[in-house]
Design a protein around this motif. Structure first.
Motif, PDB file in Angstrom:
ATOM      1  N   ASN A  50      76.256  75.272  25.753  1.00 14.97           N
ATOM      2  CA  ASN A  50      76.581  75.285  27.171  1.00 14.97           C
ATOM      3  C   ASN A  50      75.310  74.948  27.954  1.00 14.97           C
ATOM      4  N   TRP A  51      75.444  74.781  29.268  1.00 18.34           N
ATOM      5  CA  TRP A  51      74.296  74.328  30.056  1.00 18.34           C
ATOM      6  C   TRP A  51      73.132  75.300  29.984  1.00 18.34           C
ATOM      7  N   SER A  52      73.384  76.597  30.166  1.00 19.72           N
ATOM      8  CA  SER A  52      72.303  77.598  30.150  1.00 19.72           C
ATOM      9  C   SER A  52      71.604  77.657  28.800  1.00 19.72           C
ATOM     10  N   SER A  53      72.364  77.613  27.730  1.00 22.34           N
ATOM     11  CA  SER A  53      71.760  77.645  26.389  1.00 22.34           C
ATOM     12  C   SER A  53      70.993  76.357  26.103  1.00 22.34           C
ATOM     13  N   SER A  54      71.488  75.238  26.608  1.00 21.27           N
ATOM     14  CA  SER A  54      70.763  73.972  26.459  1.00 21.27           C
ATOM     15  C   SER A  54      69.415  74.060  27.150  1.00 21.27           C
ATOM     16  N   ARG A  55      69.432  74.568  28.355  1.00 21.38           N
ATOM     17  CA  ARG A  55      68.172  74.697  29.087  1.00 21.38           C
ATOM     18  C   ARG A  55      67.223  75.661  28.381  1.00 21.38           C
ATOM     19  N   ALA A  56      67.748  76.779  27.910  1.00 22.41           N
ATOM     20  CA  ALA A  56      66.914  77.748  27.205  1.00 22.41           C
ATOM     21  C   ALA A  56      66.283  77.126  25.961  1.00 22.41           C
ATOM     22  N   GLY A  62      58.862  74.099  25.154  1.00 20.22           N
ATOM     23  CA  GLY A  62      57.850  73.624  26.089  1.00 20.22           C
ATOM     24  C   GLY A  62      58.328  72.470  26.954  1.00 20.22           C
ATOM     25  N   ALA A  63      59.632  72.335  27.119  1.00 14.28           N
ATOM     26  CA  ALA A  63      60.216  71.238  27.881  1.00 14.28           C
ATOM     27  C   ALA A  63      61.235  71.823  28.862  1.00 14.28           C
ATOM     28  N   ASP A  64      62.112  70.977  29.393  1.00 15.75           N
ATOM     29  CA  ASP A  64      63.234  71.420  30.224  1.00 15.75           C
ATOM     30  C   ASP A  64      64.309  70.356  30.140  1.00 15.75           C
ATOM     31  N   LEU A  65      65.489  70.664  30.655  1.00 17.94           N
ATOM     32  CA  LEU A  65      66.516  69.623  30.737  1.00 17.94           C
ATOM     33  C   LEU A  65      65.975  68.486  31.590  1.00 17.94           C
ATOM     34  N   VAL A  66      66.396  67.289  31.295  1.00 16.65           N
ATOM     35  CA  VAL A  66      65.847  66.095  31.939  1.00 16.65           C
ATOM     36  C   VAL A  66      66.126  66.073  33.445  1.00 16.65           C
ATOM     37  N   THR A  67      65.124  65.625  34.191  1.00 13.65           N
ATOM     38  CA  THR A  67      65.220  65.339  35.615  1.00 13.65           C
ATOM     39  C   THR A  67      65.119  63.828  35.753  1.00 13.65           C
ATOM     40  N   SER A 153      82.159  72.192  34.228  1.00  8.28           N
ATOM     41  CA  SER A 153      81.917  73.619  34.036  1.00  8.28           C
ATOM     42  C   SER A 153      80.682  73.818  33.172  1.00  8.28           C
ATOM     43  N   CYS A 154      79.802  74.689  33.616  1.00  8.88           N
ATOM     44  CA  CYS A 154      78.570  74.992  32.874  1.00  8.88           C
ATOM     45  C   CYS A 154      78.862  75.672  31.539  1.00  8.88           C
ATOM     46  N   LYS A 155      80.073  76.168  31.370  1.00 10.07           N
ATOM     47  CA  LYS A 155      80.453  76.880  30.151  1.00 10.07           C
ATOM     48  C   LYS A 155      80.829  75.950  29.000  1.00 10.07           C
ATOM     49  N   LEU A 156      81.079  74.672  29.305  1.00 10.41           N
ATOM     50  CA  LEU A 156      81.480  73.728  28.261  1.00 10.41           C
ATOM     51  C   LEU A 156      80.344  73.466  27.286  1.00 10.41           C
ATOM     52  N   GLN A 157      80.707  73.086  26.092  1.00  9.43           N
ATOM     53  CA  GLN A 157      79.734  72.769  25.052  1.00  9.43           C
ATOM     54  C   GLN A 157      79.485  71.260  25.067  1.00  9.43           C
ATOM     55  N   LYS A 158      78.245  70.856  25.314  1.00  6.69           N
ATOM     56  CA  LYS A 158      77.871  69.442  25.397  1.00  6.69           C
ATOM     57  C   LYS A 158      76.541  69.222  24.681  1.00  6.69           C
ATOM     58  N   LYS A 159      76.299  67.986  24.313  1.00  2.00           N
ATOM     59  CA  LYS A 159      74.959  67.601  23.876  1.00  2.00           C
ATOM     60  C   LYS A 159      74.070  67.637  25.116  1.00  2.00           C
ATOM     61  N   PHE A 160      72.756  67.525  24.914  1.00  2.00           N
ATOM     62  CA  PHE A 160      71.849  67.636  26.047  1.00  2.00           C
ATOM     63  C   PHE A 160      70.592  66.810  25.826  1.00  2.00           C
ATOM     64  N   ILE A 161      69.858  66.588  26.907  1.00  2.00           N
ATOM     65  CA  ILE A 161      68.619  65.830  26.852  1.00  2.00           C
ATOM     66  C   ILE A 161      67.501  66.710  27.408  1.00  2.00           C
ATOM     67  N   CYS A 162      66.470  66.935  26.569  1.00  2.00           N
ATOM     68  CA  CYS A 162      65.272  67.636  27.023  1.00  2.00           C
ATOM     69  C   CYS A 162      64.217  66.599  27.376  1.00  2.00           C
ATOM     70  N   GLU A 163      63.310  67.024  28.243  1.00  2.00           N
ATOM     71  CA  GLU A 163      62.226  66.144  28.671  1.00  2.00           C
ATOM     72  C   GLU A 163      60.947  66.966  28.768  1.00  2.00           C
TER      73      GLU A 163
END
Length: 166
Positions: A50-56, A62-67, A153-163
């Motif tokens: 989910n979005w919160s777990s992706s960000r965590a 040492g990164a964050d979700l992409v901006t 929805s932030c609760k959905l399970q998605k792939k993610f991009i860190c930067e």
């Protein structure tokens, strides 16, 4: 395997400034490698969270979700994905006020790519069909020949991009 990309290419297995492990995945606590793509290092997940777990996850490395700060960056990211990926854009604090994880607003970055429907109902639409609390997190997706953002929805399970910036 999850990969770190430098300007769209995998780096050689060994370099003088980084270990092979750091190049192949976000497995180290921090990454001190240099990149040729506008001073940023990217990680494209193959797992879904989910979005919160992706960000965590990103922050733990040492990164964050992409901006996304330019159309060039957006085009690069889009060339690397085939499905929706979380990005670091949310209106969780104030409905309708979209802010990046680094606290920049869409006005600050000057980039917006919300999907516009022919019917007139465009993103972000805060649709409540999946989640009664609405849609407060953004994904990037290649759709109908273009790269667009969608609120989901932030609760959905998605792939993610860190930067990670240098």
């Amino acid at each position: 395997m999850d990969s770190v990309y430098y300007n769209g290419f995998m780096p050689p297995a060994t370099t003088s400034d980084c270990s092979c492990t750091q190049h192949r995945a976000f497995t180290a606590q921090t990454l001190n490698c240099t990149t040729n793509f506008h001073g940023k290092l990217y990680f494209f997940s193959s797992n879904v969270l989910n979005w919160s777990s992706s960000r965590a996850f990103c922050v733990s490395k040492g990164a964050d979700l992409v901006t996304i700060t330019s159309q060039t960056e957006q085009d690069f990211l889009a060339s690397e994905i085939e499905e929706q990926h979380w990005i670091g854009l949310t209106d969780l604090k104030t409905e309708g006020h979209w802010v990046w994880v680094n606290n920049q607003t869409l006005t600050d970055t000057g980039v917006q790519s919300w999907y516009k429907r022919a019917s007139g109902q465009s993103e972000p639409d805060n649709w409540r069909g999946t989640d009664p609390s609405g849609e407060h997190c953004a994904v990037v997706r290649y759709f109908e020949g273009h790269v667009h953002w969608f609120d989901v929805s932030c609760k959905l399970q998605k792939k993610f991009i860190c930067e990670k910036k240098y």
